[in-house]
Design a protein around this motif. Structure first.
Motif, PDB file in Angstrom:
ATOM      1  N   GLU A 212     -11.336  11.419  -4.398  1.00  0.00           N
ATOM      2  CA  GLU A 212     -10.913  10.593  -3.128  1.00  0.00           C
ATOM      3  C   GLU A 212     -11.368   9.281  -3.470  1.00  0.00           C
ATOM      4  N   GLU A 213     -12.262   8.794  -3.974  1.00  0.00           N
ATOM      5  CA  GLU A 213     -12.666   7.321  -4.211  1.00  0.00           C
ATOM      6  C   GLU A 213     -11.816   6.874  -5.211  1.00  0.00           C
ATOM      7  N   ARG A 214     -11.571   7.626  -6.130  1.00  0.00           N
ATOM      8  CA  ARG A 214     -10.445   7.054  -7.191  1.00  0.00           C
ATOM      9  C   ARG A 214      -8.880   6.730  -6.639  1.00  0.00           C
ATOM     10  N   ARG A 215      -8.839   7.905  -5.648  1.00  0.00           N
ATOM     11  CA  ARG A 215      -7.394   7.668  -4.953  1.00  0.00           C
ATOM     12  C   ARG A 215      -7.444   6.175  -3.964  1.00  0.00           C
ATOM     13  N   ILE A 216      -8.474   5.777  -3.571  1.00  0.00           N
ATOM     14  CA  ILE A 216      -8.543   4.797  -2.685  1.00  0.00           C
ATOM     15  C   ILE A 216      -8.895   3.567  -3.588  1.00  0.00           C
ATOM     16  N   VAL A 217      -9.480   3.556  -4.807  1.00  0.00           N
ATOM     17  CA  VAL A 217      -9.202   2.403  -5.852  1.00  0.00           C
ATOM     18  C   VAL A 217      -7.744   2.385  -6.187  1.00  0.00           C
ATOM     19  N   LYS A 218      -7.248   3.495  -6.414  1.00  0.00           N
ATOM     20  CA  LYS A 218      -5.937   3.388  -7.013  1.00  0.00           C
ATOM     21  C   LYS A 218      -4.656   2.665  -6.028  1.00  0.00           C
ATOM     22  N   ILE A 219      -5.093   3.003  -4.785  1.00  0.00           N
ATOM     23  CA  ILE A 219      -3.802   2.470  -3.754  1.00  0.00           C
ATOM     24  C   ILE A 219      -4.541   0.935  -3.694  1.00  0.00           C
ATOM     25  N   GLY A 220      -5.512   0.405  -3.918  1.00  0.00           N
ATOM     26  CA  GLY A 220      -5.903  -0.821  -3.750  1.00  0.00           C
ATOM     27  C   GLY A 220      -5.361  -1.669  -4.667  1.00  0.00           C
ATOM     28  N   GLU A 221      -5.625  -1.181  -5.927  1.00  0.00           N
ATOM     29  CA  GLU A 221      -5.261  -1.749  -7.322  1.00  0.00           C
ATOM     30  C   GLU A 221      -3.405  -1.917  -7.081  1.00  0.00           C
ATOM     31  N   SER A 222      -2.970  -0.882  -6.571  1.00  0.00           N
ATOM     32  CA  SER A 222      -1.264  -0.994  -6.580  1.00  0.00           C
ATOM     33  C   SER A 222      -0.971  -2.054  -5.517  1.00  0.00           C
ATOM     34  N   MET A 223      -1.663  -2.160  -4.511  1.00  0.00           N
ATOM     35  CA  MET A 223      -1.649  -3.337  -3.321  1.00  0.00           C
ATOM     36  C   MET A 223      -1.767  -4.794  -4.221  1.00  0.00           C
ATOM     37  N   LYS A 224      -2.668  -4.665  -5.132  1.00  0.00           N
ATOM     38  CA  LYS A 224      -2.952  -6.145  -5.855  1.00  0.00           C
ATOM     39  C   LYS A 224      -1.665  -6.304  -6.692  1.00  0.00           C
ATOM     40  N   THR A 225      -1.265  -5.215  -7.547  1.00  0.00           N
ATOM     41  CA  THR A 225      -0.061  -5.039  -8.297  1.00  0.00           C
ATOM     42  C   THR A 225       1.158  -5.677  -7.621  1.00  0.00           C
ATOM     43  N   TYR A 226       1.225  -5.204  -6.204  1.00  0.00           N
ATOM     44  CA  TYR A 226       2.366  -5.338  -5.304  1.00  0.00           C
ATOM     45  C   TYR A 226       2.352  -6.892  -5.183  1.00  0.00           C
ATOM     46  N   ALA A 227       1.278  -7.719  -4.762  1.00  0.00           N
ATOM     47  CA  ALA A 227       1.274  -8.960  -4.587  1.00  0.00           C
ATOM     48  C   ALA A 227       1.415  -9.644  -5.766  1.00  0.00           C
ATOM     49  N   GLU A 228       1.034  -9.249  -6.985  1.00  0.00           N
ATOM     50  CA  GLU A 228       0.970 -10.253  -8.252  1.00  0.00           C
ATOM     51  C   GLU A 228       2.490 -10.102  -8.648  1.00  0.00           C
TER      52      GLU A 228
END
Length: 543
Positions: A212-228
């Motif tokens: 579950e924590e990996r999923r949360i980290v993954k969605i956070g990283e994706s949001m950063k990529t989205y902005a980048e």
């Protein structure tokens, strides 16, 4: 004990991830759609080739707009880049990850289910052994009571008492065995239960937590990529916007105004003061109205006003529905000069094209002469003559327009020049000495007509001069010539000749490429010098 709630929560986590994936996918579609709309918008406003719009792009403001359209196209390209990068860096990655996550969650909860089922099985075994132990104890007690009852009864035989005693012992032994079994199962269950609550389930829950924590980290990283992904194109979008600003700053209002002045200036002199006409002296007015032979007399102001008054005649330019004259004399002087210059340039290009073609045919003829097997040189003669004739016709046409251009620019020689006669402009139209009529032809109203009286003046004067020329003696012949090619004299001042025809020369080529010839007493005109072979003879007589 929160197994079911965790199962629901992790499923919700996957749903959130999938919802985010859907959001990013829709964003990429919007970017593509926006880019397409921007490209279409840019394309829609691009100037069409060979249209009036293309001419407009001489102006700096229009060129700046064109730059804006190009930059908008590049701007659209950056939105396509956003879509491509989000698809590659977020959607593809998350789609793969969500599949792995589902598999991992399934495996973890499968292990949990197995542990749950195992402890439930152990509990059932414990319950079963406990009930069996309880039943056996009750049975043993009843057997003991029955034995004691039989033993106390004097009426019962010794054998029955012994049988009851043995039965009580058996039951008691069974109860002891059940007790031992129950004790063993209970001990085992307690151990299993301890492992279940302190080892198995915590381990499974730990894996689920990590997942579950990996999923949360993954969605956070994706949001950063989205902005980048968006941020990466900002410098290029900035350059597009800088390009638009640079183009806008390059707009030069003075330069644009000068282009308008160059395009539309007419070249007319402003009209002079109108002279006072004294109606108290009727005789003076009569002379003014009827002074046909005095172009500098009192009639001049009226003629000048008729020819140049912008107030009266200018508004009627566009109402002139007739076909525009070949010499563009319906246009103001400056516009006419531009049109004539353009026509001369076009004709010179066509002449050059014909000359190039003639040179090519001549070269080919030379090759045929050297190598007869490649072709018959005579077969090219007709084509060569045709090209030469076309070139001469174009040259004649160009000279005609050059004469008009020279007239507009105020450097045309006198009436006697052959080039002027070739144009067919002035013959029978105006007296050689009259310059006022030439000005009237350039009047901005786009027509030749002044007042009725002025028109009759021109015609009367022209007729008088024609009579004078009719009385002149015809020019004597100065030699003969033979026509090398057929020439069709389509323009006024020229004469048609047939190939091989012999004619009389009455005026040599003055350097303008034309020779004046005569067929009969009343048939004379100009032919291209290159079309005839001239034999000058000082003693030649006119037939």
């Amino acid at each position: 004990d929160q197994f079911d709630n965790l199962e629901k929560h992790t499923q919700w986590g996957i749903d959130v991830l999938e919802r985010y994936i859907k959001f990013v996918k829709e964003r990429t579609e919007i970017e593509l759609s926006y880019a397409k709309q921007l490209r279409n918008l840019s394309k829609k406003y691009q100037p069409k080739k060979s249209s009036k719009e293309e001419e407009e792009y001489r102006y700096t403001s229009c060129r700046a707009f064109l730059s804006t359209l190009h930059e908008t196209g590049d701007y659209a390209g950056q939105h396509e880049v956003i879509s491509e990068n989000m698809t590659a860096q977020i959607l593809a990655d998350l789609a793969r990850y969500v599949q792995e996550l589902k598999q991992e969650r399934k495996a973890n909860f499968h292990d949990g289910r197995k542990a749950q089922q195992h402890i439930e099985t152990c509990w059932k075994q414990l319950e079963s052994s406990k009930r069996r132990f309880e039943r056996d104890c009750k049975e043993a007690e009843r057997a003991q009571q029955y034995f004691e009852k039989m033993d106390a009864d004097i009426n019962v035989t010794k054998a029955d008492v012994e049988k009851a005693r043995q039965q009580a012992q058996i039951r008691h032994q069974m109860a002891e065995d059940s007790r031992a079994d129950y004790s063993s199962i209970l001990q085992k269950f307690n151990q299993e239960q301890h492992e279940y609550y302190h080892t198995h389930i915590p381990n499974i829950f730990q894996k689920i937590q990590e997942m579950e924590e990996r999923r949360i980290v993954k969605i956070g990283e994706s949001m950063k990529t989205y902005a980048e992904v968006d941020r990466q194109v900002i410098p290029i979008i900035g350059k597009c916007l800088d390009g638009i600003v640079t183009a806008a700053e390059a707009i030069d209002q003075k330069s644009d105004s000068q282009l308008v002045i160059e395009a539309y200036k007419s070249g007319f002199e402003p009209p002079g003061d109108i002279e006072f006409e004294d109606y108290t002296q009727p005789m003076k007015r009569t002379v003014s109205d009827n002074s046909l032979s005095n172009p500098r007399g009192d009639g001049k102001p009226e003629l000048k006003f008729g020819g140049k008054s912008k107030g009266k005649l200018w508004p009627f330019i566009k109402k002139n529905k007739g076909a525009a004259p070949e010499d563009f004399s319906n246009l103001p002087p400056e516009q006419r000069r531009k049109k004539l210059q353009q026509k001369v340039d076009e004709l010179n290009k066509e002449i050059q094209k014909e000359m190039d073609q003639r040179d090519a045919i001549t070269k080919m003829k030379g090759v045929y002469l050297k190598n007869p097997q490649m072709g018959d040189p005579a077969s090219l003669d007709h084509k060569l003559a045709e090209v030469t004739q076309t070139a001469e016709r174009l040259r004649l046409e160009a000279q005609k327009f050059e004469a008009w251009l020279a007239e507009v620019e105020g450097r045309l020689p006198g009436r006697g020049d052959p080039g002027r006669r070739q144009s067919g402009m002035y013959e029978g139209q105006q007296p050689p000495a009259g310059h006022n009529c030439a000005q009237d032809r350039e009047s901005p109203d786009g027509s030749y007509t002044e007042e009725q009286s002025q028109e009759s003046e021109v015609k009367v004067l022209a007729a008088d001069f024609d009579d004078e020329f009719d009385d002149e003696e015809p020019l004597p012949a100065i030699g003969t010539c033979k026509a090398l090619y057929m020439f069709e004299g389509q323009n006024e001042g020229t004469i048609s000749v047939a190939e091989g025809e012999t004619l009389y020369v009455i005026e040599e080529d003055k350097g303008d490429g034309w020779t004046r010839i005569r067929r009969k007493e009343d048939e004379e005109g100009y032919v291209p010098t290159s079309y005839v072979e001239v034999y000058l003879d000082k003693n030649a007589k006119d037939p």
